[in-house]
Design a protein around this motif. Structure first.
Motif, PDB file in Angstrom:
ATOM      1  N   THR A  67      46.141  31.652  78.655  1.00 36.30           N
ATOM      2  CA  THR A  67      46.500  30.336  78.124  1.00 36.30           C
ATOM      3  C   THR A  67      45.262  29.566  77.681  1.00 36.30           C
ATOM      4  O   THR A  67      45.268  28.911  76.617  1.00 36.30           O
ATOM      5  CB  THR A  67      47.270  29.537  79.192  1.00 36.30           C
ATOM      6  N   SER A  69      42.431  30.915  76.679  1.00 38.06           N
ATOM      7  CA  SER A  69      41.926  31.585  75.473  1.00 38.06           C
ATOM      8  C   SER A  69      42.726  31.176  74.238  1.00 38.06           C
ATOM      9  O   SER A  69      42.164  30.952  73.167  1.00 38.06           O
ATOM     10  CB  SER A  69      41.984  33.094  75.639  1.00 38.06           C
ATOM     11  N   GLU A  70      44.051  31.071  74.391  1.00 39.08           N
ATOM     12  CA  GLU A  70      44.884  30.631  73.267  1.00 39.08           C
ATOM     13  C   GLU A  70      44.604  29.177  72.902  1.00 39.08           C
ATOM     14  O   GLU A  70      44.572  28.818  71.724  1.00 39.08           O
ATOM     15  CB  GLU A  70      46.359  30.791  73.610  1.00 39.08           C
ATOM     16  N   GLY A  73      41.217  28.955  71.188  1.00 39.80           N
ATOM     17  CA  GLY A  73      41.108  29.743  69.968  1.00 39.80           C
ATOM     18  C   GLY A  73      40.086  30.853  70.051  1.00 39.80           C
ATOM     19  O   GLY A  73      39.584  31.325  69.042  1.00 39.80           O
ATOM     20  N   GLY A  75      40.209  34.256  71.052  1.00 39.26           N
ATOM     21  CA  GLY A  75      41.051  35.376  71.458  1.00 39.26           C
ATOM     22  C   GLY A  75      40.326  36.687  71.640  1.00 39.26           C
ATOM     23  O   GLY A  75      40.712  37.511  72.445  1.00 39.26           O
TER      24      GLY A  75
END
Length: 135
Positions: A67, A69-70, A73, A75
């Motif tokens: 979460t 990392s998302e 941004g 990834g």
């Protein structure tokens, strides 16, 4: 053989004694508070390690890391890795530092409290206790 009088009590009497704690020994307070702090520290380390293992088995760190990392941004491995940051050795090291600080502070504060109690008991006489003994 002695026979009870008529109308005499058959229930046991309770003896009561009023005592006053006029002084506490700071050395014994320090020893007891040190041992209790050590026991609390061991319980804390065990609880943190069990909690970490349960959370790791449930996949909490992976989910929260994904979460983050998302949300940021990042990834493809260039971002923040929560699993390596909150690894078990690092968490236990941080917990051990906190436990050592807690042991030192709790022991010092309990000993200081014994000195303060002795000073105040000299003024007001101490704490009175009523102890009861069943016969």
């Amino acid at each position: 053989m002695r026979r009870p009088r008529t109308g005499a009590r058959t229930t046991p009497r309770t003896r009561k004694a009023r005592l006053r704690v006029a002084r506490t020994d700071p050395w014994s307070v320090m020893k007891v508070s040190f041992l209790l702090s050590i026991a609390l520290g061991i319980c804390t380390i065990v609880a943190v390690s069990v909690l970490w293992m349960v959370m790791d088995a449930m996949g909490v760190f992976t989910t929260v890391g994904g979460t983050i990392s998302e949300a940021t941004g990042s990834g493809d491995g260039g971002g923040f890795d929560l699993q390596s940051f909150l690894s078990l050795p690092r968490v236990l090291l941080f917990t051990s530092v906190i436990v050592v600080i807690d042991v030192v502070l709790a022991t010092a504060l309990a000993t200081l409290g014994a000195f303060i109690y002795n000073i105040s008991a000299g003024f007001v006489g101490g704490v009175e206790l009523t102890l009861a003994e069943d016969e």
